[in-house]
Every structure is written in C-alpha cells, then in structure tokens.
Design an enzyme around this catalytic site. Structure first.
Site, PDB file in Angstrom:
ATOM      1  N   LEU A 155     116.424  72.014  54.744  1.00  0.00           N
ATOM      2  CA  LEU A 155     115.954  71.035  55.449  1.00  0.00           C
ATOM      3  C   LEU A 155     115.117  71.991  55.892  1.00  0.00           C
ATOM      4  O   LEU A 155     114.799  72.738  56.770  1.00  0.00           O
ATOM      5  CB  LEU A 155     117.064  70.627  56.121  1.00  0.00           C
TER       6      LEU A 155
ATOM      7  N   HIS B 155     117.427  63.306  78.739  1.00  0.00           N
ATOM      8  CA  HIS B 155     116.889  64.014  78.419  1.00  0.00           C
ATOM      9  C   HIS B 155     117.923  65.190  77.358  1.00  0.00           C
ATOM     10  O   HIS B 155     117.971  65.371  76.372  1.00  0.00           O
ATOM     11  CB  HIS B 155     115.773  65.623  78.501  1.00  0.00           C
TER      12      HIS B 155
ATOM     13  N   SER C 263     104.679  65.536  74.542  1.00  0.00           N
ATOM     14  CA  SER C 263     103.518  65.471  73.878  1.00  0.00           C
ATOM     15  C   SER C 263     102.209  65.960  74.805  1.00  0.00           C
ATOM     16  O   SER C 263     102.601  66.733  75.661  1.00  0.00           O
ATOM     17  CB  SER C 263     102.997  64.306  73.264  1.00  0.00           C
TER      18      SER C 263
ATOM     19  N   ASP D 242     111.563  58.611  72.007  1.00  0.00           N
ATOM     20  CA  ASP D 242     111.426  57.942  72.918  1.00  0.00           C
ATOM     21  C   ASP D 242     113.128  56.818  73.502  1.00  0.00           C
ATOM     22  O   ASP D 242     113.677  56.358  72.828  1.00  0.00           O
ATOM     23  CB  ASP D 242     110.550  56.948  72.741  1.00  0.00           C
ATOM     24  N   GLY D 243     112.247  57.007  74.909  1.00  0.00           N
ATOM     25  CA  GLY D 243     113.707  55.585  75.707  1.00  0.00           C
ATOM     26  C   GLY D 243     114.901  56.664  76.143  1.00  0.00           C
ATOM     27  O   GLY D 243     115.659  56.234  76.905  1.00  0.00           O
TER      28      GLY D 243
ATOM     29  N   GLU E 251     105.596  54.305  56.406  1.00  0.00           N
ATOM     30  CA  GLU E 251     106.167  53.218  56.526  1.00  0.00           C
ATOM     31  C   GLU E 251     106.388  53.147  58.258  1.00  0.00           C
ATOM     32  O   GLU E 251     107.067  53.940  58.431  1.00  0.00           O
ATOM     33  CB  GLU E 251     107.477  53.381  55.818  1.00  0.00           C
TER      34      GLU E 251
ATOM     35  N   ARG F 184     103.584  64.191  83.597  1.00  0.00           N
ATOM     36  CA  ARG F 184     104.879  64.351  83.854  1.00  0.00           C
ATOM     37  C   ARG F 184     105.178  64.474  85.567  1.00  0.00           C
ATOM     38  O   ARG F 184     104.504  65.564  85.977  1.00  0.00           O
ATOM     39  CB  ARG F 184     106.201  63.950  82.960  1.00  0.00           C
TER      40      ARG F 184
ATOM     41  N   SER G 145     101.497  57.066  70.428  1.00  0.00           N
ATOM     42  CA  SER G 145     101.058  57.954  71.938  1.00  0.00           C
ATOM     43  C   SER G 145     100.658  59.255  71.139  1.00  0.00           C
ATOM     44  O   SER G 145     101.519  60.015  71.389  1.00  0.00           O
ATOM     45  CB  SER G 145     103.412  58.037  72.089  1.00  0.00           C
TER      46      SER G 145
ATOM     47  N   GLU H  19     100.351  65.149  76.824  1.00  0.00           N
ATOM     48  CA  GLU H  19     100.217  63.952  77.478  1.00  0.00           C
ATOM     49  C   GLU H  19     101.406  64.415  78.603  1.00  0.00           C
ATOM     50  O   GLU H  19     101.294  63.650  79.257  1.00  0.00           O
ATOM     51  CB  GLU H  19      99.960  62.682  76.907  1.00  0.00           C
TER      52      GLU H  19
ATOM     53  N   ARG I  71     116.297  61.268  85.427  1.00  0.00           N
ATOM     54  CA  ARG I  71     115.785  61.444  83.884  1.00  0.00           C
ATOM     55  C   ARG I  71     116.379  62.782  82.637  1.00  0.00           C
ATOM     56  O   ARG I  71     116.448  62.613  81.697  1.00  0.00           O
ATOM     57  CB  ARG I  71     114.287  61.110  84.071  1.00  0.00           C
TER      58      ARG I  71
HETATM   59  C1  IPE Z   1     106.153  60.060  72.939  1.00  0.00           C
HETATM   60  O1  IPE Z   1     106.554  59.421  74.105  1.00  0.00           O
HETATM   61  C2  IPE Z   1     105.881  61.285  73.337  1.00  0.00           C
HETATM   62  C3  IPE Z   1     107.586  61.976  73.183  1.00  0.00           C
HETATM   63  C4  IPE Z   1     108.588  61.273  72.129  1.00  0.00           C
HETATM   64  C5  IPE Z   1     107.638  63.250  73.072  1.00  0.00           C
HETATM   65  P1  IPE Z   1     106.378  59.469  75.500  1.00  0.00           P
HETATM   66  O2  IPE Z   1     107.255  58.177  76.412  1.00  0.00           O
HETATM   67  O3  IPE Z   1     105.654  60.136  76.068  1.00  0.00           O
HETATM   68  O4  IPE Z   1     104.805  58.037  75.249  1.00  0.00           O
HETATM   69  P2  IPE Z   1     104.087  56.793  76.162  1.00  0.00           P
HETATM   70  O5  IPE Z   1     103.783  57.551  77.263  1.00  0.00           O
HETATM   71  O6  IPE Z   1     104.886  55.947  76.630  1.00  0.00           O
HETATM   72  O7  IPE Z   1     103.442  56.449  74.547  1.00  0.00           O
HETATM   73  C1  IPE Z   2     111.164  60.667  75.369  1.00  0.00           C
HETATM   74  O1  IPE Z   2     112.446  60.108  76.085  1.00  0.00           O
HETATM   75  C2  IPE Z   2     111.331  62.270  75.591  1.00  0.00           C
HETATM   76  C3  IPE Z   2     110.130  62.369  75.955  1.00  0.00           C
HETATM   77  C4  IPE Z   2     109.015  62.085  76.548  1.00  0.00           C
HETATM   78  C5  IPE Z   2     109.785  63.880  76.363  1.00  0.00           C
HETATM   79  P1  IPE Z   2     111.364  59.698  77.814  1.00  0.00           P
HETATM   80  O2  IPE Z   2     111.611  60.052  78.667  1.00  0.00           O
HETATM   81  O3  IPE Z   2     109.871  59.299  77.474  1.00  0.00           O
HETATM   82  O4  IPE Z   2     112.137  58.639  78.215  1.00  0.00           O
HETATM   83  P2  IPE Z   2     111.535  57.111  78.628  1.00  0.00           P
HETATM   84  O5  IPE Z   2     110.360  55.834  77.667  1.00  0.00           O
HETATM   85  O6  IPE Z   2     111.036  57.195  80.147  1.00  0.00           O
HETATM   86  O7  IPE Z   2     112.580  55.840  77.812  1.00  0.00           O
HETATM   87 MG    MG Z   3     108.966  57.374  76.809  1.00  0.00          MG
END
Ligand code: IPE
Ligand code: IPE
Ligand code: MG
Length: 246
Positions: free
Chosen positions: A126, A32, A60, A15-16, A202, A66, A191, A62, A28
């Site tokens: 792996l 990615h 995900s 994430d991030g 953990e 987006r 999430s 969810e 964005r």
């Molecule tokens: C979780 O990240 C899903 C993935 C990393 C694929 P999100 O960025 O979608 O999670 P939320 O919505 O902030 O909880």
């Molecule tokens: C994780 O990064 C990638 C996916 C969820 C596919 P984000 O796209 O959620 O990045 P932030 O959380 O908005 O920074």
């Molecule tokens: Mg995110």
C-alpha cells in the site's frame, strides 16, 4: 452503471477529532489521540482489502493558526507515530511518503521523515501518502515556481507546459489522482486539500467524526463509490460503454 470496483486511490480528510472530545467535555488533545487510533485501523483495513494508494490529510498549512499548545501536541503525536509505527508499517510492506512544506519543521523531524521514506521506499502493498503542513494552493504555487525557474534557465519552453507536466511539478508527482475523497466530521468543503488532484474525484461526506472511523465506515464509503458513475464530461451512455479515466 459503473461496475463496482475499488478505487485505486483513496484520499481522506480526517476531521472531527476536536468535536468528538468536546461532547465529553474533554480537552482536544484526547481527540487527536483517538484519531490516531482510528487511522491505524483504517490503514490496516485499506491494506487488507488491497487498496493500492491512500492519501491522508494530517495537518494543513492553515492549522498553524490553532493555539500553540494544540499545534505542538499535533506535531508531537506525528513524531511519536513516526518513531513508533513506521517499523510496523514497514513490516507490513507499506510504502510511506510525505507531501507538504517541510522547511517549517525542525531538522530532526525532517530527518525522521526522510528516514521513513527511505526505509519504506521499496514496499509494494500500500502506498500511504501523508499530507502534513500541506495546502493545495501552496502546492500549485510551488509547482509554478519550479516550472518558471526551468523556463528562466532555458531548460523548458513555456509552450511545453501542459497538464501532465504541471502534474509532475506538484508535490504529488508519482501519485495517481484520487478516485475517491472521504471527509469525516460533517463539513462539506475541501479546506485547501489536493485542489488540482481532486478535480475529478468522487466526494463522500459523512457526519461520522474521525475518531469513530473504522473498517465499516470505509466499506460504507466504498459501497457508495461503487454506485457512482464517473462520466468525465461524457454522457451516461458513453460513460457506461468505456473505461476512460483522468
Ligand atoms: C482540515 O481540517 C485539515 C485536516 C484534516 C488536517 P480542518 O478542521 O482544519 O478544516 P476547517 O478549518 O474546518 O476547514
Ligand atoms: C482534525 O480534527 C484533525 C486536524 C485538523 C489536525 P479537528 O481538530 O479539526 O476536529 P474538529 O473539526 O475541531 O472537530
Ligand atoms: Mg476540523
């Protein structure tokens, strides 16, 4: 304290990516792309340190919420990664499997996923599990449906459903339970990732944004893991004396 061994199975919520580029005022999508590079480094590192199993959250159930353009970009990146990198991963003896609801993807993408699974199925170095269009609740529901159908068909008795059988009905059947979950990007939540499977993992949260992830970040998390004592409900003393796990 538990001796400092590697986890057998590492799961990662990557994430991030969006915040990583937002800081630079960029779209964005660039985040990615940078995230994909970080993933390459992390997979390489995990193979190098002989970690047996890695499960990554790529998209995900969810994430469909987006903007359409971002969803399309993410799926395009995934397709391209499959075409470009699967052969390289195969050469490196990495076995790839996917979990998640596939029927929402195009037929060509589903075929490509199958091709990669078949190509790499005998690889030993792996096991890389990619969760895509995955939701922990979806997984539990689809497992319940499978078991209910078997009961309805007279192939299974309801009283024979136990935790092991339930685990085998999940999309992660054949995987071990993750020992360690890493979530990058600073959020402290699951999430809807592997809800059942993470019951006793953990958990390591870090503020580092996913595109900044690398071998060193993994090593920091592994070092932290090695300092944890996994007790599985027992006392610290009991746990120190045994190697029981779930
Ligand atoms: C979780 O990240 C899903 C993935 C990393 C694929 P999100 O960025 O979608 O999670 P939320 O919505 O902030 O909880
Ligand atoms: C994780 O990064 C990638 C996916 C969820 C596919 P984000 O796209 O959620 O990045 P932030 O959380 O908005 O920074
Ligand atoms: Mg995110």
């Amino acid at each position: 304290m538990r001796d400092s061994t590697l986890p057998k199975h590492l799961a990662i919520i990557m994430d991030g990516n969006g915040r990583w580029v937002a800081r630079q005022g960029q779209p964005r999508g660039l985040g990615h792309r940078a995230g994909r590079k970080a993933l390459r480094k992390v997979v390489e590192h995990c193979a190098q340190i002989n970690l047996p199993e890695l499960t990554i959250f790529a998209f995900s159930s969810e994430n469909w919420q987006r903007p359409v353009t971002e969803v399309k970009l993410l799926l395009d990146l995934f397709k391209r990664a499959l075409r470009k990198e699967a052969n390289e991963l195969h050469k490196n003896n990495i076995c790839i499997t996917f979990i998640g609801e596939r029927s929402r993807f195009s037929v060509s993408l589903q075929q490509e996923m199958l091709r990669v699974e078949e190509l790499t199925q005998n690889n030993q170095r792996l096991q890389l599990n990619v969760a895509i269009n995955y939701g922990g609740r979806w997984d539990i529901v689809q497992a319940s449906r499978k078991l209910a159908s078997a009961v309805a068909a007279g192939e299974l008795r309801a009283e024979d459903i136990d935790e092991q059988r339930f685990s085998r009905a999940l999309s992660s059947a054949g995987y071990s339970m993750p020992d360690l979950l890493i979530r990058s990007g600073g959020e402290q939540r699951l999430s809807n990732f592997l809800l059942w499977q993470l019951a006793y993992s953990e958990i390591y949260f870090t503020d580092t944004l996913w595109p900044d992830f690398n071998a060193n970040e993994i090593d920091i998390a592994l070092a932290e893991y090695s300092r944890r004592q996994r007790r599985f409900g027992r006392t610290p003393l009991q746990a120190a004396r045994s190697t029981y796990s779930v």
